[in-house]
Design a protein around this motif. Sequence first.
Motif, PDB file in Angstrom:
ATOM      1  N   LYS A 178      21.738  -7.464   1.161  1.00 49.51           N
ATOM      2  CA  LYS A 178      20.319  -7.679   1.479  1.00 49.51           C
ATOM      3  C   LYS A 178      19.838  -6.653   2.493  1.00 49.51           C
ATOM      4  CE  LYS A 178      19.306 -12.588   0.717  1.00 49.51           C
ATOM      5  NZ  LYS A 178      18.963 -13.845   1.389  1.00 49.51           N
ATOM      6  N   ALA A 179      20.610  -6.467   3.557  1.00 51.35           N
ATOM      7  CA  ALA A 179      20.210  -5.539   4.625  1.00 51.35           C
ATOM      8  C   ALA A 179      20.055  -4.126   4.081  1.00 51.35           C
ATOM      9  CB  ALA A 179      21.250  -5.566   5.750  1.00 51.35           C
ATOM     10  N   LEU A 180      20.993  -3.697   3.229  1.00 49.55           N
ATOM     11  CA  LEU A 180      20.929  -2.354   2.660  1.00 49.55           C
ATOM     12  C   LEU A 180      19.776  -2.227   1.666  1.00 49.55           C
ATOM     13  CD1 LEU A 180      24.731  -1.627   2.137  1.00 49.55           C
ATOM     14  CD2 LEU A 180      23.224  -0.603   3.839  1.00 49.55           C
ATOM     15  N   PHE A 181      19.507  -3.315   0.903  1.00 46.08           N
ATOM     16  CA  PHE A 181      18.418  -3.285  -0.080  1.00 46.08           C
ATOM     17  C   PHE A 181      17.062  -3.174   0.612  1.00 46.08           C
ATOM     18  CE2 PHE A 181      15.197  -5.623  -2.586  1.00 46.08           C
ATOM     19  CZ  PHE A 181      15.140  -4.768  -3.685  1.00 46.08           C
ATOM     20  N   TYR A 182      16.841  -3.975   1.669  1.00 48.57           N
ATOM     21  CA  TYR A 182      15.571  -3.908   2.404  1.00 48.57           C
ATOM     22  C   TYR A 182      15.413  -2.544   3.072  1.00 48.57           C
ATOM     23  CZ  TYR A 182      15.202  -8.951   1.683  1.00 48.57           C
ATOM     24  OH  TYR A 182      15.115 -10.191   1.099  1.00 48.57           O
ATOM     25  N   GLY A 183      16.517  -2.010   3.562  1.00 45.85           N
ATOM     26  CA  GLY A 183      16.478  -0.671   4.143  1.00 45.85           C
ATOM     27  C   GLY A 183      16.109   0.362   3.095  1.00 45.85           C
ATOM     28  N   LEU A 184      16.597   0.164   1.861  1.00 46.46           N
ATOM     29  CA  LEU A 184      16.287   1.061   0.750  1.00 46.46           C
ATOM     30  C   LEU A 184      14.790   1.091   0.463  1.00 46.46           C
ATOM     31  CD1 LEU A 184      17.196   2.737  -1.774  1.00 46.46           C
ATOM     32  CD2 LEU A 184      17.406   0.570  -2.974  1.00 46.46           C
ATOM     33  N   LEU A 185      14.163  -0.090   0.423  1.00 44.20           N
ATOM     34  CA  LEU A 185      12.717  -0.174   0.180  1.00 44.20           C
ATOM     35  C   LEU A 185      11.943   0.559   1.267  1.00 44.20           C
ATOM     36  CD1 LEU A 185      12.286  -3.923  -0.933  1.00 44.20           C
ATOM     37  CD2 LEU A 185      12.421  -1.890  -2.381  1.00 44.20           C
ATOM     38  N   GLY A 186      12.351   0.341   2.505  1.00 45.35           N
ATOM     39  CA  GLY A 186      11.679   1.002   3.625  1.00 45.35           C
ATOM     40  C   GLY A 186      11.852   2.517   3.586  1.00 45.35           C
ATOM     41  N   ALA A 187      13.043   2.954   3.164  1.00 43.88           N
ATOM     42  CA  ALA A 187      13.309   4.394   3.084  1.00 43.88           C
ATOM     43  C   ALA A 187      12.401   5.060   2.053  1.00 43.88           C
ATOM     44  CB  ALA A 187      14.779   4.639   2.726  1.00 43.88           C
ATOM     45  N   TYR A 188      12.214   4.395   0.905  1.00 43.39           N
ATOM     46  CA  TYR A 188      11.309   4.930  -0.118  1.00 43.39           C
ATOM     47  C   TYR A 188       9.881   5.023   0.425  1.00 43.39           C
ATOM     48  CZ  TYR A 188      14.180   5.211  -4.326  1.00 43.39           C
ATOM     49  OH  TYR A 188      15.095   5.592  -5.268  1.00 43.39           O
ATOM     50  N   ALA A 189       9.427   3.945   1.073  1.00 43.07           N
ATOM     51  CA  ALA A 189       8.063   3.925   1.605  1.00 43.07           C
ATOM     52  C   ALA A 189       7.867   5.039   2.625  1.00 43.07           C
ATOM     53  CB  ALA A 189       7.776   2.567   2.241  1.00 43.07           C
ATOM     54  N   PHE A 190       8.843   5.190   3.534  1.00 42.88           N
ATOM     55  CA  PHE A 190       8.717   6.207   4.572  1.00 42.88           C
ATOM     56  C   PHE A 190       8.696   7.610   3.977  1.00 42.88           C
ATOM     57  CE2 PHE A 190      10.534   9.318   7.477  1.00 42.88           C
ATOM     58  CZ  PHE A 190       9.675   9.180   8.565  1.00 42.88           C
ATOM     59  N   ARG A 191       9.564   7.861   2.998  1.00 41.91           N
ATOM     60  CA  ARG A 191       9.612   9.209   2.415  1.00 41.91           C
ATOM     61  C   ARG A 191       8.322   9.548   1.681  1.00 41.91           C
ATOM     62  NH1 ARG A 191      15.622  11.339   1.106  1.00 41.91           N
ATOM     63  NH2 ARG A 191      16.699  10.137   2.688  1.00 41.91           N
ATOM     64  N   PHE A 192       7.758   8.561   0.994  1.00 41.59           N
ATOM     65  CA  PHE A 192       6.488   8.806   0.315  1.00 41.59           C
ATOM     66  C   PHE A 192       5.410   9.205   1.321  1.00 41.59           C
ATOM     67  CE2 PHE A 192       5.586   8.201  -4.161  1.00 41.59           C
ATOM     68  CZ  PHE A 192       6.830   7.868  -4.664  1.00 41.59           C
ATOM     69  N   ILE A 193       5.342   8.456   2.431  1.00 43.43           N
ATOM     70  CA  ILE A 193       4.335   8.746   3.458  1.00 43.43           C
ATOM     71  C   ILE A 193       4.607  10.103   4.115  1.00 43.43           C
ATOM     72  CG2 ILE A 193       3.420   8.004   5.697  1.00 43.43           C
ATOM     73  CD1 ILE A 193       4.115   5.089   4.770  1.00 43.43           C
ATOM     74  N   ALA A 194       5.900  10.351   4.454  1.00 43.66           N
ATOM     75  CA  ALA A 194       6.267  11.597   5.139  1.00 43.66           C
ATOM     76  C   ALA A 194       5.965  12.821   4.283  1.00 43.66           C
ATOM     77  CB  ALA A 194       7.756  11.570   5.506  1.00 43.66           C
TER      78      ALA A 194
END
Length: 256
Positions: A66-82
Amino acid sequence: MSELLNNIVQTYAQFFDWHMWVEVLSDPVSWGLIGTLVLMEGLLSADNALVLAVMVRHLPEKQRKKALFYGLLGAYAFRFIAIGIGVFLIKLWWVKVIGAAYLGWLSFKYFRDKRKKQAGIDEDIQGMSKNSILIRMFGTLWGTVAAVELMDIAFSVDSVLAAFGVSEKVWVLLTGGMIGVLMMRGVAGVFLKLIEKVPELETAAYVLIGFIALKMLMAVAGIEIPPAIFFAFILLIFGTTIVYHLKKGKKVKEHG
């Protein structure tokens, strides 16, 4: 602010441009850039994946996923914004200088830390402490998720900047960002095993980062490195690395 938002929207609109993708996929240079991103992201993500695995090891197995999956979602969101903001900012020369300096620092830090390890000053990767401020604030699971998220963002900065150094084309940046997250979660294990067999590949990856930093600085001065020379340098780095590893292994066998 509205100009920045318009630039971000236009950036992502280009990613869904079918004609652009037809042109990209029919160009051998594009495949070379994609191959460079896959190789670079894979080698860098191997260490990143190891750090994340250590960070969640105190959790039960289901909660680790779960922790890695939620981190994965956040990583995608951040990279899109960045990437969306970065395409706008990278046109400013001083942003390129800062980016090049940061990548140069990463490369320098790697070789400095490597010298420390060779001198016997080794620092183990530590898992999260149960007394850490994030765990005290949000509990064990969500505190770990928050820590993984922050670490993912830190890794994303490295990845996005390296992608900008390879090329400023929108499709390169977005593809690189997505490949980076997938590498960290999907096939990082493969690259970890590859690095275990050929440890020198990790060093080669940081030599490449140093070269990308130099490439960014040269672009500020108006000097562009042709793709053919860039790819030749990459082949030289990794070709030399493999030859060195094989020769080293041969010497060990002869003296063994």
